[in-house]
Write an enzyme that holds these catalytic residues in place. Structure first.
Site, short mmCIF file in Angstrom:
data_model
loop_
_atom_site.label_atom_id
_atom_site.label_comp_id
_atom_site.label_asym_id
_atom_site.label_seq_id
_atom_site.Cartn_x
_atom_site.Cartn_y
_atom_site.Cartn_z
CG ASP A 11 -2.27 -0.82 -3.09
OD1 ASP A 11 -3.09 -0.61 -4.01
OD2 ASP A 11 -1.16 -1.37 -3.28
CE LYS A 33 -0.94 -0.64 -8.47
NZ LYS A 33 -2.04 -1.56 -8.15
CG ASP A 60 -3.68 -2.71 -11.25
OD1 ASP A 60 -3.89 -3.45 -12.22
OD2 ASP A 60 -2.92 -3.02 -10.31
CG LEU A 61 -10.35 -1.41 -11.89
CD1 LEU A 61 -11.69 -0.81 -12.28
CD2 LEU A 61 -10.29 -1.66 -10.38
CE LYS A 62 -3.24 -7.08 -11.55
NZ LYS A 62 -3.39 -6.00 -10.53
CG ASP A 65 -16.38 -10.26 -18.85
OD1 ASP A 65 -16.96 -11.09 -19.58
OD2 ASP A 65 -16.87 -9.82 -17.80
N PRO A 67 -14.74 -10.10 -25.17
CG PRO A 67 -13.64 -10.82 -27.11
CD PRO A 67 -14.55 -11.31 -26.02
CB THR A 124 4.67 -11.52 -8.82
OG1 THR A 124 3.74 -10.61 -8.25
CG2 THR A 124 5.44 -10.84 -9.91
NE ARG A 185 8.58 -3.90 -0.68
CZ ARG A 185 7.51 -3.66 -1.43
NH1 ARG A 185 7.57 -2.80 -2.44
NH2 ARG A 185 6.36 -4.27 -1.20
NE ARG A 215 3.20 -3.96 0.55
CZ ARG A 215 3.19 -5.27 0.38
NH1 ARG A 215 2.96 -6.08 1.41
NH2 ARG A 215 3.39 -5.79 -0.81
O1 C5P Z 1 3.23 -2.33 -1.63
P1 C5P Z 1 3.88 -2.75 -2.92
O2 C5P Z 1 4.98 -1.82 -3.38
O3 C5P Z 1 4.31 -4.20 -2.91
O4 C5P Z 1 2.69 -2.60 -3.98
C1 C5P Z 1 2.81 -3.05 -5.28
C2 C5P Z 1 1.54 -2.74 -6.03
O5 C5P Z 1 1.65 -3.34 -7.32
C3 C5P Z 1 0.28 -3.33 -5.40
O6 C5P Z 1 -0.79 -2.43 -5.72
C4 C5P Z 1 0.09 -4.65 -6.10
O7 C5P Z 1 -1.26 -5.03 -6.21
C5 C5P Z 1 0.66 -4.35 -7.49
N1 C5P Z 1 1.20 -5.50 -8.18
C6 C5P Z 1 2.21 -6.31 -7.68
N2 C5P Z 1 2.67 -7.38 -8.39
C7 C5P Z 1 2.15 -7.65 -9.58
C8 C5P Z 1 1.15 -6.84 -10.12
C9 C5P Z 1 0.69 -5.76 -9.39
O8 C5P Z 1 2.70 -6.08 -6.59
N3 C5P Z 1 2.64 -8.66 -10.27
#
Ligand code: C5P
Length: 235
Positions: A11, A33, A60-62, A65, A67, A124, A185, A215
């Protein structure tokens, strides 16, 4: 050898930063990713350059649109040689089926394995208010279950889910559905916007297949040492 389940989220805003980080941590993670920020600023070439390092890439572009458009975007991702990609399950059955079928068809044409098409259920960041705003069941847990079952019915072989959804989804879903879990974490980093977290080991024990870690690796003073510590704590 056991598969390394760590997906390092790159990121960062530029190709230069992403490639520098990737080179530091490539040997201690299982995949990289690439999300919307990096892809929009660096373009598809960043995926090719990460693949040149011999790494798996999760795009990860989700996609969400009609089909036909999603199917074509998935085929383009297959040509880029990504191993995982995301689609929004709220796009519905036809869209999900089109994505999965396109992944297989495009991969077969190129003689490679189909990437894992991962369904995103409820972000989330969404709560009961957000779901009510858009006219959905206001219970995030019920909406997650409904969308997860829809995704599996449409043929998807994997889902992205939060740490606190792993146990319920494992009970609900057929064996073999891959769960990819962000919100990881270690406990030693400063608190941030992830509110519902598990440690890497807890998430694997609960039934995660892959851990998305951003992070705790890229914002650490020494990203390689951070990734090595996380990997060592999984054994
Ligand atoms: O920095 P961190 O560990 O929180 O990054 C989590 C990664 O997962 C980020 O790229 C975030 O966009 C992605 N993500 C998330 N929660 C989700 C879906 C994707 O944190 N529900």
């Amino acid at each position: 050898m056991k598969r390394n389940p760590i997906i390092a989220a790159l990121d960062v805003p530029t190709a230069g930063q992403a490639l520098e980080l990737a080179a530091q941590i490539a040997s201690c993670v299982g995949a990289f990713k690439v999300g919307s920020e990096l892809f929009t600023s660096a373009g598809p070439d960043i995926v090719r350059r990460l693949r040149d390092l011999g790494a798996r890439v999760f795009l990860d572009l989700k996609f969400h649109d009609i089909p036909n458009t999603v199917a074509r975007a998935v085929a383009a991702a297959v040509r880029l040689d990504v191993q995982m990609l995301t689609v929004h399950t709220s796009g519905g059955f036809e869209m999900l089926r089109a994505a999965e079928e396109s992944a297989h068809r495009a991969a077969q044409e190129l003689g490679r394995d189909a990437p894992l098409v991962l369904g995103v259920t409820v972000l989330t960041s969404a709560d009961a208010n957000t779901l009510a705003e858009i006219g959905c069941d206001p219970s995030p847990a019920r909406q997650v279950e409904r969308l997860a079952q829809l995704a599996v019915r449409a043929g998807l072989r994997g889902l992205v889910c939060s740490p606190l959804e792993i146990v319920a989804l494992r009970q609900l879903l057929p064996d073999g559905v891959q769960l990819v879990v962000p919100g990881i974490r270690t406990g030693s980093e400063s608190p941030d916007d992830q509110k519902r977290t598990l440690t890497p080991r807890e998430a694997l024990e609960a039934g995660a297949d892959w851990l998305v870690i951003g992070r705790p690796i890229y914002a650490a003073p020494d990203p390689r040492a951070a990734a090595e510590r996380i990997l060592a704590a999984l054994d």
